[in-house]
Design an enzyme around this catalytic site. Structure first.
Site, mmCIF file in Angstrom:
data_model
loop_
_atom_site.group_PDB
_atom_site.id
_atom_site.type_symbol
_atom_site.label_atom_id
_atom_site.label_comp_id
_atom_site.label_asym_id
_atom_site.label_seq_id
_atom_site.Cartn_x
_atom_site.Cartn_y
_atom_site.Cartn_z
ATOM 1 N N LYS A 94 0.864 -1.191 0.000
ATOM 2 C CA LYS A 94 0.000 0.000 0.000
ATOM 3 C C LYS A 94 0.893 1.231 0.000
ATOM 4 O O LYS A 94 1.634 1.476 0.943
ATOM 5 C CB LYS A 94 -0.919 0.016 1.215
ATOM 6 C CG LYS A 94 -1.878 1.203 1.215
ATOM 7 C CD LYS A 94 -2.914 1.079 2.321
ATOM 8 C CE LYS A 94 -4.041 2.084 2.176
ATOM 9 N NZ LYS A 94 -3.610 3.464 2.248
ATOM 10 N N PHE B 285 -1.701 -0.712 -10.527
ATOM 11 C CA PHE B 285 -2.167 -1.958 -9.913
ATOM 12 C C PHE B 285 -3.457 -2.525 -10.514
ATOM 13 O O PHE B 285 -3.913 -3.579 -10.096
ATOM 14 C CB PHE B 285 -2.283 -1.843 -8.394
ATOM 15 C CG PHE B 285 -3.029 -0.632 -7.896
ATOM 16 C CD1 PHE B 285 -4.392 -0.536 -8.039
ATOM 17 C CD2 PHE B 285 -2.339 0.398 -7.252
ATOM 18 C CE1 PHE B 285 -5.076 0.562 -7.566
ATOM 19 C CE2 PHE B 285 -3.020 1.510 -6.780
ATOM 20 C CZ PHE B 285 -4.400 1.594 -6.935
HETATM 21 P P1 AMP Z 1 -7.350 5.015 1.997
HETATM 22 O O1 AMP Z 1 -7.013 6.258 1.218
HETATM 23 O O2 AMP Z 1 -6.687 4.925 3.331
HETATM 24 O O3 AMP Z 1 -8.841 4.747 1.992
HETATM 25 O O4 AMP Z 1 -6.734 3.771 1.207
HETATM 26 C C1 AMP Z 1 -7.109 3.459 -0.098
HETATM 27 C C2 AMP Z 1 -6.160 4.130 -1.049
HETATM 28 O O5 AMP Z 1 -4.875 3.535 -0.982
HETATM 29 C C3 AMP Z 1 -6.528 3.964 -2.492
HETATM 30 O O6 AMP Z 1 -7.523 4.871 -2.886
HETATM 31 C C4 AMP Z 1 -5.220 4.242 -3.201
HETATM 32 O O7 AMP Z 1 -5.087 5.634 -3.412
HETATM 33 C C5 AMP Z 1 -4.182 3.819 -2.178
HETATM 34 N N1 AMP Z 1 -3.384 2.644 -2.561
HETATM 35 C C6 AMP Z 1 -2.055 2.511 -2.339
HETATM 36 N N2 AMP Z 1 -1.602 1.340 -2.780
HETATM 37 C C7 AMP Z 1 -2.655 0.685 -3.322
HETATM 38 C C8 AMP Z 1 -2.822 -0.604 -3.945
HETATM 39 N N3 AMP Z 1 -1.815 -1.468 -4.099
HETATM 40 N N4 AMP Z 1 -4.080 -0.940 -4.358
HETATM 41 C C9 AMP Z 1 -5.123 -0.084 -4.206
HETATM 42 N N5 AMP Z 1 -5.021 1.134 -3.625
HETATM 43 C C10 AMP Z 1 -3.807 1.512 -3.181
#
Ligand code: AMP
Length: 539
Positions: A246, A335
């Site tokens: 992530k 991804f």
């Molecule tokens: P959050 O912003 O905490 O809701 O986490 C989701 C976000 O993590 C997504 O909208 C992406 O912007 C980010 N993200 C980072 N790495 C990944 C990944 N491998 N797959 C999907 N989202 C990712």
């Protein structure tokens, strides 16, 4: 459709309470709109432009009040008073007098003409644009009847307040044109354009809806993730899951059209192409034509990921792009893939990943298939060691659902690592615990001495405290009041929420919410964690 008729019908929708009644009334409105249905389907939700469009009205209440003042002759002070009274700028506009009450002014009688006026409004920018915007809105209000004034004002501010959202319009389109609601839903997901979907349903029916597809250059809502605990991961995702790093960056949707032209969009579907010319170059050299890909942009320095703040500096900077580009470099990690000649949303992640590997060149982020907790933990460790935020775990057989936050994508932020620390002092308790040492001073290893990082007073059972008090009474080297100092002999394992910098302790750090997890009898004080480890975890 005349705007006055639209306003009259929307007024009826606003008055209805039940969902079914509202949907039926909106279905009627759509049918009556005939070939203006594209505009009406948006307007009734308070939207002027399609979801994918980069057009914005950019009008706030102050500009609206100025326009109302110009059109009605009321002073801005009077207007603000009516707004306070009614609690809504639209209701305030409906209360004021705008002239003949026959049509709208500025030559805009139909919803389509109002829409064109809004287009002119959105196109105004730069010097003098505020005045010009006021003029456009005032023209629309001139001569407006009560209901029309109300809904022009609300449209300008982007909120209709009639209780109609995308779901109601979806159901109303299905009802008005007798098409399958699932087909409408799918078309909305792909096109992000309820006007176009309504018009297609009207003219071509269900067959037309099913033929709609993603269009390169028009952003789709990104799929979202839900927070989860690592322990529950396989309950949600099945026996095997895709596990990915992530990244701590910003979501980006990459569109490459048939001629190789690249455009980039944010999570909120705003175009980022101009701010990220280096990412555009990376895409141009690595990615196939005629695709839509999903990924994250990450700021880096010498190949190491940088905090999200650094990236923001790049995204905020519209001018001097090249200059900031030299300060902060940005990489893209792809991804997922949404489209390659045709939409791939209904394909499984497993399938999409294979397509991505063919289409995304060197810019694809790693993904592992894991079926054990050990495997997941290993990916997590590697991710954190590489400086990323945690991991994402995804269901291999899930489809891509735009705009949805479901349990097919899980984000797993790590439990902070525990620390092994030396116990260098303590405090006698109060109340029920006066004859027990209830709080313990903790330290890590510095250069030859022990440096304090905080006190732990939670996580103990009564038996723990009895036993520990007995042990530490023998280790007291000084102190006769509440506070005592111990010969450092015992090692505690502690958990915590966070590490903060702090002037309070000589290590320069403090553990936030530390809790006792146990005594590490297998460890000697010389084996406790070092200041260096604390610094690394802090970073
Ligand atoms: P959050 O912003 O905490 O809701 O986490 C989701 C976000 O993590 C997504 O909208 C992406 O912007 C980010 N993200 C980072 N790495 C990944 C990944 N491998 N797959 C999907 N989202 C990712």
């Amino acid at each position: 459709m005349e705007f006055t008729e639209f306003a009259r019908r929307v007024e009826r929708v606003e008055e209805l309470k039940g969902d079914h009644e509202k949907t039926a009334e909106v279905a009627d409105l759509l049918s009556a709109a005939e070939d203006d249905v594209d505009v009406v389907a948006r307007f009734v939700q308070g939207r002027v432009f399609p979801g994918w469009s980069q057009h914005k009205l950019d009008v706030g209440p102050a500009l609206l009040y100025e326009a109302i003042s110009l059109a009605s002759g009321a002073s801005e002070q009077e207007i603000e008073e009516v707004v306070r009274e009614t609690g809504d700028p639209g209701d305030a506009a409906a209360k004021l007098e705008f002239g003949s009450q026959q049509t709208l002014g500025g030559g805009a009688d139909t919803v389509d003409e109002v829409y064109r006026a809004f287009e002119r409004l959105a196109d105004e920018s730069g010097e003098g644009s505020q005045r010009a915007k006021v003029r456009v809105v005032a023209d629309l209000l001139m001569d407006a009847d009560d209901a029309s004034a109300r809904y022009v004002a609300r449209l300008v501010l982007g909120e209709m307040r009639v209780g109609v959202g995308e779901g109601t319009v979806r159901d109303a389109v299905a009802e008005a044109y007798d098409v399958d609601v699932e087909a409408v839903e799918r078309a909305l997901m792909l096109t992000n354009d309820c006007g176009r979907v309504a018009e297609t349903a009207r003219v071509e029916g269900e067959k037309g809806l099913r033929a709609l597809d993603i269009e390169v250059g028009r952003p789709v809502k990104p799929m979202l993730a839900q927070q989860a605990d690592v322990e529950d991961l396989f309950d949600d995702l099945g026996d095997e899951a895709a596990v990915e790093w992530k990244y701590d960056g910003a979501r980006v949707q990459v569109h490459v059209d048939g001629t190789g032209e690249v455009s980039l969009y944010s999570r909120r579907m705003e175009e980022l192409t101009e701010s990220l010319p280096d990412v555009v170059e990376q895409i141009e050299s690595e990615v196939e034509d005629d695709v839509v890909l999903d990924g994250e942009v990450v700021a880096t320095e010498d190949g190491e990921p940088m905090p999200f703040q650094e990236l923001l500096r790049r995204l905020r900077r519209k001018y001097d792009v090249r200059e900031t580009q030299e300060e902060v470099s940005v990489e893209v990690q792809l991804f997922d893939v949404l489209y390659r000649g045709e939409a791939l949303l209904d394909e499984t992640l497993e399938h999409r990943r294979r397509v991505l590997e063919e289409a995304g060149g060197d810019l694809i982020s790693p993904s592992w298939r894991e079926s054990s907790m050990d495997g997941v933990r290993r990916v997590e460790r590697e991710s954190l060691d590489a400086g990323h935020e945690g991991i994402m775990a995804k269901s291999l057989d899930s489809t891509y659902s735009p705009g949805r936050r479901g349990r097919n994508w899980l984000k797993l932020k790590p439990e902070p690592e525990t620390l092994d620390v030396a116990v260098v002092g303590g405090e006698w308790g109060e109340g029920r615990r006066t004859d027990l040492i209830g709080s313990y001073h903790l330290a890590v290893r510095g250069d030859g001495d022990l440096l304090k990082v905080g006190n732990v007073a939670t996580g103990f059972t009564d038996e723990d405290l009895d036993r520990l008090t007995e042990t530490f009474e023998d280790l007291v080297v000084q102190g006769d009041g509440m506070e005592v100092e111990f010969e450092p002999k015992v090692v505690f394992e502690v958990g915590y929420e966070e590490i903060q910098t702090s002037p309070e302790y000589d290590s320069g750090f403090a553990l936030r919410f530390p809790r006792f997890l146990g005594v590490r009898r297998d460890k000697d004080v010389k084996d406790v964690d070092s200041l260096g480890k604390l610094e690394r975890l802090y970073r």
